[in-house]
Enzyme design. Structure first.
Site, short mmCIF file in Angstrom:
data_model
loop_
_atom_site.label_atom_id
_atom_site.label_comp_id
_atom_site.label_asym_id
_atom_site.label_seq_id
_atom_site.Cartn_x
_atom_site.Cartn_y
_atom_site.Cartn_z
N TYR A 1 66.62 3.09 126.01
CA TYR A 1 67.87 2.33 126.11
C TYR A 1 67.68 0.99 126.82
O TYR A 1 68.62 0.21 126.90
CB TYR A 1 68.93 3.13 126.86
N LYS B 1 60.50 15.85 127.84
CA LYS B 1 59.63 16.07 126.68
C LYS B 1 58.21 15.69 127.13
O LYS B 1 57.49 14.96 126.44
CB LYS B 1 60.16 15.17 125.54
N ASP C 1 63.56 20.01 123.42
CA ASP C 1 63.95 20.67 122.16
C ASP C 1 64.30 22.13 122.40
O ASP C 1 65.28 22.65 121.86
CB ASP C 1 62.85 20.53 121.09
N ASP D 1 71.69 11.99 126.15
CA ASP D 1 72.64 11.60 125.11
C ASP D 1 72.84 12.77 124.15
O ASP D 1 73.97 13.19 123.86
CB ASP D 1 72.04 10.38 124.38
#
Ligand code: NAI
Length: 420
Positions: free
Chosen positions: A148, A218, A283, A307
């Site tokens: 972002y 992640k 995930d 998000d």
């Protein structure tokens, strides 16, 4: 005029604080009008008239543009800077002309580094889950870093060609699959940015008696950025918060020597009421929140993961009409609480908008001021109104035997409940 002040990172709130509000565009004015009445009624009831918010309108979005020619007037930012805390409705994102999203501009200018989204279920709200009441989490999403940051280079530009060449020649990068036709984006994640967010999440968890905090990342793929987020999170917990927390990183270290010792340390930490800090790969987390929501409590995560997870969780408990949010800098005290949905132009002016997202954001604002009693009253009134099944169009369509009321009527029902 009395203003909120911050002394040694502690918020000082006068009995009649000035709080700026941005009503917002589209459905903004309708949901703001209902919200103001309900928040005022809750504060009045909680403190028998001793406390009262002095609302001050500030302009942003379409209304600001029509009145001043600017989408985000300087005066608006200055007033929020001074007053510290504000409530805002949805704003139309200006199209073209290089104007940033107004929400992003507000967050960046005030360095509101934590996007805080509580997600809980209100009985009766339509949900796709069998047991939506098991979902009760608070997400702390990092708000200033990650992809972002907007550092992106378009395919075929001199910038992208230069950067690809630099990576290949100076850094020995061989893994850009199609260097001739690639665009590039850069993902900055810092230790400082990660730790201030994770500290805010730990402080919140401790202050609110939450049991676990999960670092979502992640790091299996992005070892230094998202892996860094996890590593710095554990380091912070094990240093600054070592008396109040127990981490699964400590567990793993102990378990290398002896499973038994690790298990004993974990049981002792639980018995001592310590906050348990663990981590989950992003995930997997999207599965976990659907399958085992009861196992999760406070979540701290990087911007992009946050998000996705925020929207997925909001959908689990009834969607955007009811999901509140706050963007907060816990160091300067600046905070903007806001409806998380957009301006809903398709229903603007029709009395169909659900004011709950803005109302619950207002309830978060009251809790942030330390006016917990008033905050609780707002939530309790919403709980009762939903049980009575007198609801706005979005919920009325999917609730059995519900009566549809307008946005204004829903607000009046809540005020009446607060005056009982
Ligand atoms: P949206 O959230 O405004 O609408 C999506 C759908 O949800 C529509 O069908 C709408 O009727 C419904 N909806 C939204 N809020 C509702 C509520 N409170 N009660 C009942 N139904 C509700 O998203 P959209 O259409 O993509 O965006 C419209 C405008 O809002 C755009 O200019 C966009 O940039 C802006 N926007 C602003 C945000 C903000 O200020 N925080 C956030 C998201 C979008």
């Amino acid at each position: 005029m009395s203003y909120i002040t911050i002394e040694e990172e502690t918020i000082r709130v006068p009995d009649h604080p000035v709080i700026p509000f941005i009503a917002g565009d589209g459905i903004g004015p309708e949901i703001w009008s209902a919200t103001k009445q309900v928040l005022d009624a809750a504060v009045h009831k909680a403190y028998a008239g001793q406390k009262q918010i002095q609302w001050q309108e500030v302009l942003a979005g379409e209304k600001a543009f029509n009145k001043t020619g600017e989408w985000l007037p300087k005066a608006t930012l200055e007033t929020i800077q001074k007053a510290k805390v504000a409530l805002k409705g949805p704003l139309t994102t200006p199209i073209g002309g290089g104007i940033r999203s107004l929400n992003v501009a507000l967050r960046q200018d005030l360095d509101l580094f934590a996007c805080v989204r509580p997600v809980r279920y209100f009985t009766g709200v339509p949900s796709p889950l069998k047991e939506p009441e098991k979902t009760d989490m608070v997400i702390f999403r990092e708000n200033t870093e990650d992809v972002y940051a907007g550092i992106e280079f378009e395919k075929d530009t001199p910038e992208v060609q230069k950067l690809i060449q630099l990576l290949q020649t100076d850094f020995g990068v061989k893994k850009i699959r199609f260097p001739e036709s690639s665009a590039l984006g850069i993902k900055p994640i810092s230790k400082e940015g990660s730790q201030r967010l994770i500290a805010a999440a730990i402080d919140y968890a401790l202050a609110n008696g939450r049991k676990t905090l999960t670092l979502v990342h992640k790091g299996n793929i992005m070892k230094f950025t998202e892996g860094g987020f996890k590593k710095w999170g554990y380091e912070l917990a094990e240093s600054r918060y070592k008396e109040q927390t127990f981490t699964m990183n400590q567990y793993a270290t102990l378990a290398k020597e002896s499973q038994e010792a690790a298990k004993t340390a974990y049981d002792q930490a639980l018995a001592a009421g310590k906050l348990i800090i663990n981590d989950v790969i992003a995930d997997n987390m999207l599965q976990q929140i659907l399958l085992y929501p009861e196992k999760y409590d406070v979540i701290a995560t990087c911007n992009l993961n946050g998000d996705y997870i925020s929207d997925a969780l909001a959908a689990q408990v009834g969607g955007i009409g009811i999901a509140p949010g706050g963007n907060i800098n816990y160091q300067t005290g600046h905070a903007i609480f806001e409806a998380t949905h957009g301006t809903a132009p398709d229903i603007a002016g029709l009395g169909k908008a659900n004011p709950c997202s803005m109302l619950l954001s207002g309830s978060m604002l009251l809790a942030y001021l330390g006016w917990q009693e008033a905050s609780d009253l707002v939530e309790q009134a919403i709980e009762k109104a939903l049980l009575n099944k007198k609801v706005t169009a979005d919920f009325a369509h999917s609730m059995e035997n519900a009566t549809e009321v307008t946005t204004a009527e829903f607000g009046q029902i809540l005020v009446a409940l607060l005056q009982e």
